[in-house]
Scaffold this active site. Structure first.
Site, short mmCIF file in Angstrom:
data_model
loop_
_atom_site.label_atom_id
_atom_site.label_comp_id
_atom_site.label_asym_id
_atom_site.label_seq_id
_atom_site.Cartn_x
_atom_site.Cartn_y
_atom_site.Cartn_z
N CYS A 113 0.82 -1.23 0.00
CA CYS A 113 0.00 0.00 0.00
C CYS A 113 0.85 1.27 0.00
CB CYS A 113 -0.93 0.01 1.20
SG CYS A 113 -2.10 -1.35 1.21
N HIS A 252 -3.04 7.32 3.52
CA HIS A 252 -3.54 6.09 2.90
C HIS A 252 -4.93 5.80 3.46
CE1 HIS A 252 -4.02 2.05 1.61
NE2 HIS A 252 -3.64 1.48 2.73
N ASN A 282 -10.19 0.34 0.83
CA ASN A 282 -8.72 0.43 0.78
C ASN A 282 -8.26 0.00 -0.62
OD1 ASN A 282 -5.99 -0.07 0.94
ND2 ASN A 282 -6.08 -1.01 2.96
O1 UT7 Z 1 -3.32 -1.17 3.86
C1 UT7 Z 1 -3.21 -1.75 5.13
C2 UT7 Z 1 -4.38 -2.66 5.28
N1 UT7 Z 1 -4.82 -3.04 6.56
C3 UT7 Z 1 -5.35 -2.25 7.49
O2 UT7 Z 1 -5.33 -1.06 7.48
C4 UT7 Z 1 -6.03 -3.00 8.60
C5 UT7 Z 1 -5.98 -2.28 9.91
N2 UT7 Z 1 -6.89 -2.93 10.83
C6 UT7 Z 1 -8.24 -2.68 10.80
O3 UT7 Z 1 -8.69 -1.88 10.02
C7 UT7 Z 1 -9.11 -3.39 11.81
O4 UT7 Z 1 -8.28 -4.16 12.68
C8 UT7 Z 1 -10.17 -4.29 11.15
C9 UT7 Z 1 -11.21 -3.45 10.47
C10 UT7 Z 1 -9.54 -5.23 10.14
C11 UT7 Z 1 -10.86 -5.14 12.20
O5 UT7 Z 1 -11.48 -4.30 13.17
P1 UT7 Z 1 -11.27 -4.57 14.72
O6 UT7 Z 1 -12.05 -3.59 15.45
O7 UT7 Z 1 -9.79 -4.63 14.97
O8 UT7 Z 1 -11.96 -5.97 14.89
P2 UT7 Z 1 -11.32 -7.35 15.40
O9 UT7 Z 1 -10.44 -7.93 14.36
O10 UT7 Z 1 -10.73 -7.13 16.77
O11 UT7 Z 1 -12.62 -8.24 15.53
C12 UT7 Z 1 -13.65 -7.94 16.48
C13 UT7 Z 1 -14.81 -8.90 16.22
C14 UT7 Z 1 -14.38 -10.34 16.14
O12 UT7 Z 1 -15.38 -11.15 16.72
P3 UT7 Z 1 -15.21 -11.70 18.23
O13 UT7 Z 1 -13.95 -12.53 18.22
O14 UT7 Z 1 -15.09 -10.47 19.10
O15 UT7 Z 1 -16.46 -12.48 18.44
C15 UT7 Z 1 -14.35 -10.62 14.64
O16 UT7 Z 1 -14.58 -11.97 14.36
O17 UT7 Z 1 -15.44 -8.58 14.98
C16 UT7 Z 1 -15.53 -9.77 14.20
N3 UT7 Z 1 -15.45 -9.39 12.79
C17 UT7 Z 1 -16.54 -9.08 12.07
N4 UT7 Z 1 -17.83 -9.01 12.39
C18 UT7 Z 1 -18.70 -8.64 11.43
C19 UT7 Z 1 -14.35 -9.28 12.00
N5 UT7 Z 1 -14.71 -8.89 10.77
C20 UT7 Z 1 -16.06 -8.76 10.79
C21 UT7 Z 1 -17.00 -8.39 9.82
N6 UT7 Z 1 -18.31 -8.33 10.18
N7 UT7 Z 1 -16.66 -8.06 8.54
#
Ligand code: UT7
Length: 334
Positions: A113, A252, A282
Protein backbone atom coordinates in the site's frame (compact mmCIF):
# COMPACT_ATOMS: atom_id res chain seq x y z
CA UNK A 1 18.08 18.64 -0.62
CA UNK A 2 17.19 21.37 -3.11
CA UNK A 3 13.71 20.85 -4.47
CA UNK A 4 13.78 20.09 -8.18
CA UNK A 5 10.55 18.24 -8.90
CA UNK A 6 6.89 19.13 -8.80
CA UNK A 7 3.60 17.44 -9.68
CA UNK A 8 2.78 18.59 -13.20
CA UNK A 9 -0.23 16.35 -13.78
CA UNK A 10 -2.54 13.96 -12.00
CA UNK A 11 -5.19 11.39 -12.96
CA UNK A 12 -7.02 8.44 -11.51
CA UNK A 13 -9.46 5.68 -12.36
CA UNK A 14 -12.12 3.83 -10.38
CA UNK A 15 -13.79 0.80 -12.00
CA UNK A 16 -17.54 1.11 -12.59
CA UNK A 17 -18.71 -1.92 -10.64
CA UNK A 18 -19.78 -1.14 -7.07
CA UNK A 19 -19.79 -3.66 -4.22
CA UNK A 20 -21.88 -2.34 -1.33
CA UNK A 21 -22.01 -3.42 2.30
CA UNK A 22 -25.48 -4.79 1.54
CA UNK A 23 -23.94 -7.00 -1.17
CA UNK A 24 -21.38 -8.28 1.36
CA UNK A 25 -24.15 -9.06 3.85
CA UNK A 26 -25.34 -11.62 1.29
CA UNK A 27 -21.86 -13.15 0.95
CA UNK A 28 -20.47 -13.45 4.50
CA UNK A 29 -21.71 -13.11 8.07
CA UNK A 30 -21.35 -9.36 8.43
CA UNK A 31 -23.51 -6.24 8.63
CA UNK A 32 -23.52 -2.74 7.23
CA UNK A 33 -23.50 -1.49 10.86
CA UNK A 34 -20.35 -3.47 11.75
CA UNK A 35 -18.48 -2.43 8.61
CA UNK A 36 -19.38 1.25 8.99
CA UNK A 37 -18.62 1.31 12.73
CA UNK A 38 -15.27 -0.54 12.48
CA UNK A 39 -13.99 0.80 9.14
CA UNK A 40 -16.12 3.71 7.87
CA UNK A 41 -16.40 1.92 4.50
CA UNK A 42 -19.76 1.84 2.74
CA UNK A 43 -18.84 0.69 -0.75
CA UNK A 44 -15.85 -0.21 -2.89
CA UNK A 45 -15.18 -0.72 -6.62
CA UNK A 46 -14.32 -4.04 -8.22
CA UNK A 47 -12.45 -4.37 -11.52
CA UNK A 48 -14.58 -5.92 -14.25
CA UNK A 49 -13.86 -9.47 -15.30
CA UNK A 50 -10.94 -9.31 -17.69
CA UNK A 51 -9.83 -5.93 -16.36
CA UNK A 52 -6.34 -6.26 -14.88
CA UNK A 53 -4.12 -3.88 -12.90
CA UNK A 54 -2.41 -2.66 -16.08
CA UNK A 55 -5.81 -1.65 -17.50
CA UNK A 56 -6.56 0.46 -14.44
CA UNK A 57 -3.05 1.95 -14.40
CA UNK A 58 -3.08 2.80 -18.13
CA UNK A 59 -6.27 4.85 -17.78
CA UNK A 60 -4.97 6.74 -14.74
CA UNK A 61 -1.59 7.34 -16.41
CA UNK A 62 -3.22 8.59 -19.60
CA UNK A 63 -5.39 11.00 -17.57
CA UNK A 64 -2.31 12.28 -15.71
CA UNK A 65 -0.58 12.93 -19.04
CA UNK A 66 -3.63 14.83 -20.34
CA UNK A 67 -3.81 16.84 -17.13
CA UNK A 68 -0.12 17.77 -17.52
CA UNK A 69 -0.74 18.59 -21.21
CA UNK A 70 2.03 16.18 -22.17
CA UNK A 71 2.32 13.23 -24.55
CA UNK A 72 3.75 9.74 -23.88
CA UNK A 73 6.94 10.77 -25.69
CA UNK A 74 7.58 13.45 -23.06
CA UNK A 75 8.09 10.87 -20.30
CA UNK A 76 11.59 9.58 -19.46
CA UNK A 77 10.67 6.92 -16.92
CA UNK A 78 7.52 5.03 -15.91
CA UNK A 79 7.18 3.49 -12.43
CA UNK A 80 4.14 1.45 -11.38
CA UNK A 81 3.71 0.76 -7.67
CA UNK A 82 1.65 -2.40 -7.35
CA UNK A 83 1.39 -5.61 -5.35
CA UNK A 84 -1.25 -7.14 -7.65
CA UNK A 85 0.62 -7.21 -10.97
CA UNK A 86 -1.06 -8.68 -14.06
CA UNK A 87 1.51 -11.50 -13.97
CA UNK A 88 4.61 -12.41 -11.96
CA UNK A 89 6.48 -11.14 -15.00
CA UNK A 90 6.73 -9.13 -17.17
CA UNK A 91 6.25 -6.08 -14.99
CA UNK A 92 2.85 -4.38 -15.19
CA UNK A 93 4.72 -1.19 -16.10
CA UNK A 94 5.85 -2.83 -19.38
CA UNK A 95 2.21 -3.48 -20.30
CA UNK A 96 1.22 0.09 -19.44
CA UNK A 97 4.17 1.45 -21.41
CA UNK A 98 3.08 -0.49 -24.50
CA UNK A 99 -0.60 0.45 -24.07
CA UNK A 100 0.25 4.14 -23.95
CA UNK A 101 2.75 3.97 -26.81
CA UNK A 102 5.63 5.04 -24.59
CA UNK A 103 9.26 4.21 -25.29
CA UNK A 104 10.89 5.04 -21.95
CA UNK A 105 12.18 2.49 -19.39
CA UNK A 106 9.41 1.13 -17.20
CA UNK A 107 9.45 -0.94 -14.04
CA UNK A 108 7.25 -2.07 -11.16
CA UNK A 109 7.94 -1.41 -7.53
CA UNK A 110 6.30 -3.43 -4.75
CA UNK A 111 5.92 -1.69 -1.41
CA UNK A 112 2.29 -2.86 -1.05
CA UNK A 113 0.00 0.00 0.00
CA UNK A 114 3.02 2.33 0.32
CA UNK A 115 3.97 1.67 -3.31
CA UNK A 116 3.00 5.12 -4.56
CA UNK A 117 5.15 6.95 -1.99
CA UNK A 118 8.09 4.62 -2.71
CA UNK A 119 7.50 5.30 -6.44
CA UNK A 120 7.53 9.05 -5.83
CA UNK A 121 10.82 8.68 -3.97
CA UNK A 122 12.35 6.83 -6.93
CA UNK A 123 10.89 9.29 -9.43
CA UNK A 124 12.10 12.36 -7.57
CA UNK A 125 15.54 10.75 -7.14
CA UNK A 126 15.77 10.15 -10.90
CA UNK A 127 14.92 13.79 -11.54
CA UNK A 128 17.30 15.09 -8.86
CA UNK A 129 20.16 13.01 -10.27
CA UNK A 130 19.57 14.51 -13.72
CA UNK A 131 18.77 11.11 -15.25
CA UNK A 132 15.18 12.06 -16.02
CA UNK A 133 13.25 15.23 -16.66
CA UNK A 134 9.75 13.79 -16.34
CA UNK A 135 8.69 10.62 -14.53
CA UNK A 136 5.22 9.11 -14.56
CA UNK A 137 4.50 7.41 -11.22
CA UNK A 138 1.37 5.28 -10.89
CA UNK A 139 -0.07 3.40 -7.94
CA UNK A 140 -2.44 0.67 -9.12
CA UNK A 141 -3.97 -2.41 -7.54
CA UNK A 142 -6.70 -4.90 -8.26
CA UNK A 143 -6.27 -6.40 -4.81
CA UNK A 144 -9.81 -7.80 -4.72
CA UNK A 145 -8.46 -10.49 -7.08
CA UNK A 146 -6.46 -11.76 -4.08
CA UNK A 147 -9.14 -11.43 -1.43
CA UNK A 148 -10.93 -14.41 0.06
CA UNK A 149 -14.61 -13.50 -0.25
CA UNK A 150 -15.41 -16.06 2.45
CA UNK A 151 -13.17 -14.25 5.00
CA UNK A 152 -15.23 -11.47 6.56
CA UNK A 153 -12.16 -10.01 8.31
CA UNK A 154 -10.56 -8.95 5.01
CA UNK A 155 -13.19 -9.01 2.25
CA UNK A 156 -15.00 -5.91 3.51
CA UNK A 157 -11.88 -3.74 3.38
CA UNK A 158 -10.46 -3.64 -0.12
CA UNK A 159 -11.35 -2.11 -3.49
CA UNK A 160 -9.67 -1.70 -6.89
CA UNK A 161 -8.37 1.53 -8.46
CA UNK A 162 -5.40 3.37 -9.97
CA UNK A 163 -3.91 6.84 -9.66
CA UNK A 164 -0.93 8.52 -11.29
CA UNK A 165 1.11 11.70 -11.28
CA UNK A 166 3.61 13.23 -13.67
CA UNK A 167 6.67 14.44 -11.77
CA UNK A 168 8.62 17.12 -13.63
CA UNK A 169 11.89 18.96 -13.03
CA UNK A 170 11.13 22.43 -11.71
CA UNK A 171 12.75 25.50 -10.21
CA UNK A 172 9.96 26.23 -7.77
CA UNK A 173 9.52 24.06 -4.67
CA UNK A 174 7.16 21.17 -5.35
CA UNK A 175 7.89 17.77 -3.84
CA UNK A 176 9.79 18.63 -0.69
CA UNK A 177 10.85 16.15 2.03
CA UNK A 178 10.24 12.46 1.41
CA UNK A 179 10.89 9.79 4.04
CA UNK A 180 10.54 6.03 3.69
CA UNK A 181 10.66 3.22 6.23
CA UNK A 182 10.70 -0.58 6.26
CA UNK A 183 10.51 -3.12 9.08
CA UNK A 184 10.74 -6.59 7.60
CA UNK A 185 10.22 -8.17 11.03
CA UNK A 186 6.53 -7.40 10.50
CA UNK A 187 6.33 -9.26 7.17
CA UNK A 188 3.96 -11.89 8.56
CA UNK A 189 1.33 -9.36 9.67
CA UNK A 190 -0.04 -8.79 6.18
CA UNK A 191 0.78 -11.04 3.28
CA UNK A 192 -0.29 -13.30 0.43
CA UNK A 193 1.64 -16.41 1.45
CA UNK A 194 1.21 -18.54 -1.68
CA UNK A 195 1.91 -18.21 -5.38
CA UNK A 196 5.52 -17.00 -5.10
CA UNK A 197 8.81 -18.91 -4.98
CA UNK A 198 8.37 -19.78 -1.29
CA UNK A 199 5.09 -21.58 -1.92
CA UNK A 200 4.47 -22.05 -5.64
CA UNK A 201 0.94 -22.61 -6.90
CA UNK A 202 -0.29 -26.19 -6.40
CA UNK A 203 -3.73 -27.71 -6.00
CA UNK A 204 -3.19 -28.14 -2.27
CA UNK A 205 -2.12 -24.49 -1.93
CA UNK A 206 -5.38 -23.41 -3.57
CA UNK A 207 -7.36 -25.81 -1.38
CA UNK A 208 -5.73 -24.22 1.69
CA UNK A 209 -6.66 -20.76 0.36
CA UNK A 210 -3.05 -19.64 0.82
CA UNK A 211 -3.20 -17.58 -2.37
CA UNK A 212 -5.38 -15.02 -0.59
CA UNK A 213 -4.54 -12.03 1.64
CA UNK A 214 -3.89 -12.93 5.28
CA UNK A 215 -3.84 -10.14 7.84
CA UNK A 216 -3.48 -9.56 11.56
CA UNK A 217 -5.81 -6.54 11.56
CA UNK A 218 -5.24 -5.48 15.15
CA UNK A 219 -1.44 -5.38 14.81
CA UNK A 220 -1.61 -3.56 11.46
CA UNK A 221 -3.96 -1.01 13.03
CA UNK A 222 -1.52 -0.45 15.92
CA UNK A 223 1.37 -0.05 13.49
CA UNK A 224 -0.57 2.40 11.27
CA UNK A 225 -1.57 4.81 14.02
CA UNK A 226 2.10 5.13 15.04
CA UNK A 227 3.69 5.10 11.58
CA UNK A 228 1.51 7.83 10.03
CA UNK A 229 2.20 10.52 12.68
CA UNK A 230 5.91 9.68 12.85
CA UNK A 231 6.39 9.73 9.07
CA UNK A 232 4.38 12.96 8.77
CA UNK A 233 6.56 14.73 11.35
CA UNK A 234 9.76 13.43 9.74
CA UNK A 235 8.76 14.54 6.24
CA UNK A 236 7.76 17.98 7.52
CA UNK A 237 11.08 18.33 9.32
CA UNK A 238 12.93 17.27 6.15
CA UNK A 239 10.99 20.05 4.35
CA UNK A 240 11.80 22.71 6.95
CA UNK A 241 8.08 22.96 7.77
CA UNK A 242 5.87 22.41 10.81
CA UNK A 243 2.50 20.79 11.40
CA UNK A 244 0.88 24.24 11.45
CA UNK A 245 2.02 24.78 7.82
CA UNK A 246 -0.04 21.82 6.58
CA UNK A 247 -3.18 22.55 4.58
CA UNK A 248 -4.07 18.86 4.09
CA UNK A 249 -3.04 15.52 5.48
CA UNK A 250 -3.68 12.95 2.73
CA UNK A 251 -3.21 9.55 4.39
CA UNK A 252 -3.54 6.09 2.90
CA UNK A 253 -7.30 5.38 2.96
CA UNK A 254 -7.54 2.13 4.91
CA UNK A 255 -9.95 2.70 7.77
CA UNK A 256 -11.78 5.81 9.03
CA UNK A 257 -10.83 4.94 12.63
CA UNK A 258 -7.15 5.07 11.64
CA UNK A 259 -7.69 8.47 9.99
CA UNK A 260 -9.51 9.79 13.07
CA UNK A 261 -6.79 8.54 15.42
CA UNK A 262 -3.88 10.00 13.45
CA UNK A 263 -5.68 13.34 13.06
CA UNK A 264 -6.13 13.50 16.84
CA UNK A 265 -2.52 12.43 17.54
CA UNK A 266 -1.17 15.12 15.21
CA UNK A 267 -3.67 17.74 16.38
CA UNK A 268 -4.96 18.25 12.82
CA UNK A 269 -8.66 19.19 12.54
CA UNK A 270 -10.73 16.39 11.01
CA UNK A 271 -11.77 18.58 8.07
CA UNK A 272 -8.07 18.79 7.07
CA UNK A 273 -7.54 15.01 7.14
CA UNK A 274 -8.73 13.92 3.72
CA UNK A 275 -11.07 10.93 3.63
CA UNK A 276 -13.18 9.28 0.98
CA UNK A 277 -12.66 5.76 2.35
CA UNK A 278 -16.46 5.57 2.71
CA UNK A 279 -16.77 5.37 -1.10
CA UNK A 280 -13.59 3.52 -2.11
CA UNK A 281 -12.43 1.15 0.62
CA UNK A 282 -8.72 0.43 0.78
CA UNK A 283 -7.35 0.62 -2.78
CA UNK A 284 -3.77 -0.20 -1.73
CA UNK A 285 -1.10 1.58 -3.81
CA UNK A 286 -3.79 3.55 -5.69
CA UNK A 287 -5.18 5.04 -2.51
CA UNK A 288 -3.02 8.17 -2.16
CA UNK A 289 -3.02 9.39 -5.79
CA UNK A 290 -6.75 8.61 -5.98
CA UNK A 291 -7.34 10.70 -2.85
CA UNK A 292 -5.15 13.51 -4.16
CA UNK A 293 -6.98 13.54 -7.49
CA UNK A 294 -10.32 13.70 -5.66
CA UNK A 295 -9.09 16.68 -3.62
CA UNK A 296 -7.86 18.39 -6.79
CA UNK A 297 -10.82 17.72 -9.07
CA UNK A 298 -13.27 18.78 -6.37
CA UNK A 299 -11.53 22.16 -6.17
CA UNK A 300 -10.35 21.77 -2.60
CA UNK A 301 -6.63 22.44 -3.14
CA UNK A 302 -5.12 25.64 -4.41
CA UNK A 303 -1.76 26.62 -5.81
CA UNK A 304 0.69 26.93 -2.89
CA UNK A 305 -1.13 24.57 -0.51
CA UNK A 306 1.08 22.29 1.56
CA UNK A 307 0.05 18.62 1.62
CA UNK A 308 1.47 15.61 3.44
CA UNK A 309 0.91 12.36 1.53
CA UNK A 310 1.40 9.49 3.98
CA UNK A 311 1.26 5.76 3.38
CA UNK A 312 1.70 2.49 5.27
CA UNK A 313 1.32 -1.12 4.35
CA UNK A 314 2.61 -4.65 4.14
CA UNK A 315 6.33 -5.16 4.53
CA UNK A 316 5.94 -3.48 6.87
CA UNK A 317 6.50 -0.30 4.89
CA UNK A 318 5.63 3.35 5.44
CA UNK A 319 6.48 6.69 3.88
CA UNK A 320 5.51 10.33 3.63
CA UNK A 321 6.02 13.07 1.04
CA UNK A 322 5.41 16.74 1.70
CA UNK A 323 4.21 18.47 -1.45
CA UNK A 324 3.69 22.12 -2.25
CA UNK A 325 0.84 22.09 -4.79
CA UNK A 326 1.88 23.97 -7.93
CA UNK A 327 -1.21 23.68 -10.08
CA UNK A 328 -4.09 26.13 -10.32
CA UNK A 329 -7.27 25.26 -8.42
CA UNK A 330 -9.42 22.97 -10.51
CA UNK A 331 -12.76 24.53 -11.34
CA UNK A 332 -15.53 22.72 -9.45
CA UNK A 333 -17.44 22.25 -12.70
CA UNK A 334 -14.34 20.79 -14.39
O1 UT7 B 1 -3.32 -1.17 3.86
C1 UT7 B 1 -3.21 -1.75 5.13
C2 UT7 B 1 -4.38 -2.66 5.28
N1 UT7 B 1 -4.82 -3.04 6.56
C3 UT7 B 1 -5.35 -2.25 7.49
O2 UT7 B 1 -5.33 -1.06 7.48
C4 UT7 B 1 -6.03 -3.00 8.60
C5 UT7 B 1 -5.98 -2.28 9.91
N2 UT7 B 1 -6.89 -2.93 10.83
C6 UT7 B 1 -8.24 -2.68 10.80
O3 UT7 B 1 -8.69 -1.88 10.02
C7 UT7 B 1 -9.11 -3.39 11.81
O4 UT7 B 1 -8.28 -4.16 12.68
C8 UT7 B 1 -10.17 -4.29 11.15
C9 UT7 B 1 -11.21 -3.45 10.47
C10 UT7 B 1 -9.54 -5.23 10.14
C11 UT7 B 1 -10.86 -5.14 12.20
O5 UT7 B 1 -11.48 -4.30 13.17
P1 UT7 B 1 -11.27 -4.57 14.72
O6 UT7 B 1 -12.05 -3.59 15.45
O7 UT7 B 1 -9.79 -4.63 14.97
O8 UT7 B 1 -11.96 -5.97 14.89
P2 UT7 B 1 -11.32 -7.35 15.40
O9 UT7 B 1 -10.44 -7.93 14.36
O10 UT7 B 1 -10.73 -7.13 16.77
O11 UT7 B 1 -12.62 -8.24 15.53
C12 UT7 B 1 -13.65 -7.94 16.48
C13 UT7 B 1 -14.81 -8.90 16.22
C14 UT7 B 1 -14.38 -10.34 16.14
O12 UT7 B 1 -15.38 -11.15 16.72
P3 UT7 B 1 -15.21 -11.70 18.23
O13 UT7 B 1 -13.95 -12.53 18.22
O14 UT7 B 1 -15.09 -10.47 19.10
O15 UT7 B 1 -16.46 -12.48 18.44
C15 UT7 B 1 -14.35 -10.62 14.64
O16 UT7 B 1 -14.58 -11.97 14.36
O17 UT7 B 1 -15.44 -8.58 14.98
C16 UT7 B 1 -15.53 -9.77 14.20
N3 UT7 B 1 -15.45 -9.39 12.79
C17 UT7 B 1 -16.54 -9.08 12.07
N4 UT7 B 1 -17.83 -9.01 12.39
C18 UT7 B 1 -18.70 -8.64 11.43
C19 UT7 B 1 -14.35 -9.28 12.00
N5 UT7 B 1 -14.71 -8.89 10.77
C20 UT7 B 1 -16.06 -8.76 10.79
C21 UT7 B 1 -17.00 -8.39 9.82
N6 UT7 B 1 -18.31 -8.33 10.18
N7 UT7 B 1 -16.66 -8.06 8.54
Amino acid sequence: MTTVAHIAGIGSYLPERILTNADLENMVETSDEWIIARTGISERRIAEEGQATSDLAAIAASRALDNAELTPADIDLLIVGTSSPDMIFPATACLVQNRLGMTCPAYDLNAACTGFIFGMHSGVSAIESGRARRVLVAGADALTRHIDFTDRATCVLFGDAAGAVVLERSDEPGVMGIVLGTDGSGADLLKIPGGGSAMPATHSLLDSRLHYVRMNGNEVFRFAVNAIPTATRQALEASGLELGDLDWLVPHQANQRILNTVGQRLGIPSDRVFSHVHDTGNTSAASIPLALDDLYTSGRIANGDILALVGFGAGLTWGAAVVRWTKATQSKEG
